[in-house]
Design a protein around this motif. Structure first.
Motif, PDB file in Angstrom:
ATOM      1  N   TYR A   4       0.865  -1.165   0.000  1.00 35.66           N
ATOM      2  CA  TYR A   4       0.000   0.000   0.000  1.00 35.66           C
ATOM      3  C   TYR A   4       0.910   1.226   0.000  1.00 35.66           C
ATOM      4  O   TYR A   4       1.814   1.337   0.834  1.00 35.66           O
ATOM      5  N   ARG A   5       0.681   2.143  -0.934  1.00 37.97           N
ATOM      6  CA  ARG A   5       1.471   3.374  -0.976  1.00 37.97           C
ATOM      7  C   ARG A   5       0.532   4.574  -1.002  1.00 37.97           C
ATOM      8  O   ARG A   5      -0.476   4.568  -1.703  1.00 37.97           O
ATOM      9  N   GLN A   6       0.898   5.602  -0.260  1.00 41.89           N
ATOM     10  CA  GLN A   6       0.067   6.800  -0.172  1.00 41.89           C
ATOM     11  C   GLN A   6       0.727   7.959  -0.910  1.00 41.89           C
ATOM     12  O   GLN A   6       1.919   8.237  -0.723  1.00 41.89           O
ATOM     13  N   ASP A   7      -0.054   8.620  -1.743  1.00 38.12           N
ATOM     14  CA  ASP A   7       0.417   9.782  -2.485  1.00 38.12           C
ATOM     15  C   ASP A   7       0.514  10.976  -1.541  1.00 38.12           C
ATOM     16  O   ASP A   7      -0.484  11.397  -0.945  1.00 38.12           O
ATOM     17  N   TRP A  13      -4.586   6.498  -1.617  1.00 38.46           N
ATOM     18  CA  TRP A  13      -3.845   5.250  -1.482  1.00 38.46           C
ATOM     19  C   TRP A  13      -3.885   4.457  -2.784  1.00 38.46           C
ATOM     20  O   TRP A  13      -4.876   4.483  -3.521  1.00 38.46           O
ATOM     21  N   ALA A 230       3.520   6.692  -5.423  1.00 42.81           N
ATOM     22  CA  ALA A 230       2.225   5.999  -5.440  1.00 42.81           C
ATOM     23  C   ALA A 230       1.598   6.137  -6.815  1.00 42.81           C
ATOM     24  O   ALA A 230       0.425   6.525  -6.945  1.00 42.81           O
ATOM     25  N   MET A 318      -9.608   2.926  -5.415  1.00 44.50           N
ATOM     26  CA  MET A 318      -8.173   2.773  -5.190  1.00 44.50           C
ATOM     27  C   MET A 318      -7.556   1.994  -6.345  1.00 44.50           C
ATOM     28  O   MET A 318      -8.010   0.895  -6.674  1.00 44.50           O
TER      29      MET A 318
END
Length: 363
Positions: A4-7, A13, A230, A318
């Motif tokens: 999981y990557r968050q901008d 996400w 992200a 997402m």
């Protein structure tokens, strides 16, 4: 292994799952083999194209024009969209009532990027390219200043798979009287970040990307081109000013020229690596009247039309990216031009940021 990557720009996400790219018919496109791309053979003018010189009768009107000394007398034109998504009608009310429609107030324009029917943005010379990005900014400023307008989005759909309905090189601009939910959510995220940390989240992200180097595609004096940490899809690239600049409307003449050249080189990289993919790009920027100058920071995102959204994306909002951003950036950095052929060379991060490729067409 998926992540999981968050901008950091918007708080959104993304799931980065490179193993998904190995599925049969996954839609994931591998870099093309090192052979010269074959471009379609087109005439410089199409008698049926409304954007070609001599076909002005097919246009609703001409809103703006960048003059040229040679025939046909212009470099770039701005015209109304013949089939607009929004119209210059009554502005919407201050508060919408749930379940009731709101008038589709706004403006929808087309930027005709060149009189030539047979070339595209990557082939434009310096004068033509400068006229295009200057038109983006001038229309952005003019539309942003209209009463009742809350957002202005400059975007380009390149190729049928990306939503283009006409072959002639063009971009579009939509100014809305209703704030797009994604813009509102990103602005709220940035304000909260600034309130908690005393810094613009985009500025922090750009500094981190410059220092890290693994996702850096190219750095110029005033801009960075990076594959976002992200990224929502394969080979997505974001271009942003290195110095804090809240709105695209704030960009000066020298900055616009530098931005346009970097945008052109980045599209050339994608063309060389992926054999002229369809793509969308959009300038993500608030307008001066509605943004928070301390936390807002504009950028342009280019998203090749590669990975297809599925049911999960529809339900969750997402994205699942079947590509590792670090690998995509390395592949884009390695693109070189030599004698019209794609030539790749493996380079390291940070200190080996790519120099400007040779100028020229895509063939």
């Amino acid at each position: 292994m998926s992540e999981y990557r968050q901008d950091r720009w918007s708080g959104a996400w993304v799931i980065v799952a490179p193993e998904r790219g190995r599925r049969p018919n996954s839609g994931r496109v591998a870099p093309a083999a090192p052979v010269a791309p074959v471009a379609p053979v087109l005439a410089a003018r199409d008698a049926a194209c409304p954007f070609c010189p001599g076909n002005e009768r097919l246009l609703p009107e001409i809103l703006a024009e960048t003059p040229a000394e040679s025939a046909p007398g212009w470099l770039v034109r701005v015209v109304p969209n013949k089939y607009p998504a929004v119209r210059d009608a009554a502005p919407p009310p201050a508060e919408a009532v749930p379940g009731r429609p709101v008038p589709g107030f706004g403006r929808h324009e087309v930027v005709v990027e060149t009189p030539r029917h047979d070339i595209d943005l990557p082939e434009l010379d310096a004068a033509g390219l400068g006229a295009v990005v200057s038109a983006y900014r001038s229309r952005f400023r003019e539309l942003a200043a209209l009463p009742g307008i809350t957002s202005v989005i400059v975007f380009r759909n390149a190729g049928r798979k990306a939503g283009a309905s006409l072959r002639h090189p063009h971009s579009q601009i939509i100014a809305t009287g209703l704030m797009p939910p994604r813009f509102a959510a990103a602005a709220d995220w940035a304000r909260a970040w600034h309130a908690g940390r005393g810094a613009c989240p985009a500025c922090e992200d750009l500094e981190a990307e410059r220092a890290d180097g693994r996702r850096l595609v190219e750095a110029t004096e005033g801009f960075l081109a990076v594959v976002p940490y992200a990224a929502t899809g394969p080979y997505e690239v974001a271009i942003a000013p290195r110095a804090h600049q809240p709105s695209f409307a704030d960009a000066g003449e020298a900055e616009i020229a530098e931005f346009g050249a970097l945008l052109q080189r980045t599209i050339r990289r994608l063309d060389e690596l992926l054999d002229r993919p369809a793509y969308n790009f959009a300038i993500e920027s608030g307008i001066p009247a509605t943004l928070d100058p301390a936390s807002a920071h504009w950028r342009l995102r280019i998203v090749p039309t590669i990975a297809k959204a599925g049911g999960f994306e529809l339900a969750s909002g997402m994205a699942i990216n079947p590509s590792l951003p670090e690998d995509d950036a390395a592949a884009l950095r390695a693109v070189r031009r030599a004698g019209g052929r794609r030539v790749r060379r493996t380079v390291g991060p940070a200190k080996h940021v790519s120099e400007e490729p040779r100028q020229g067409g895509r063939g």
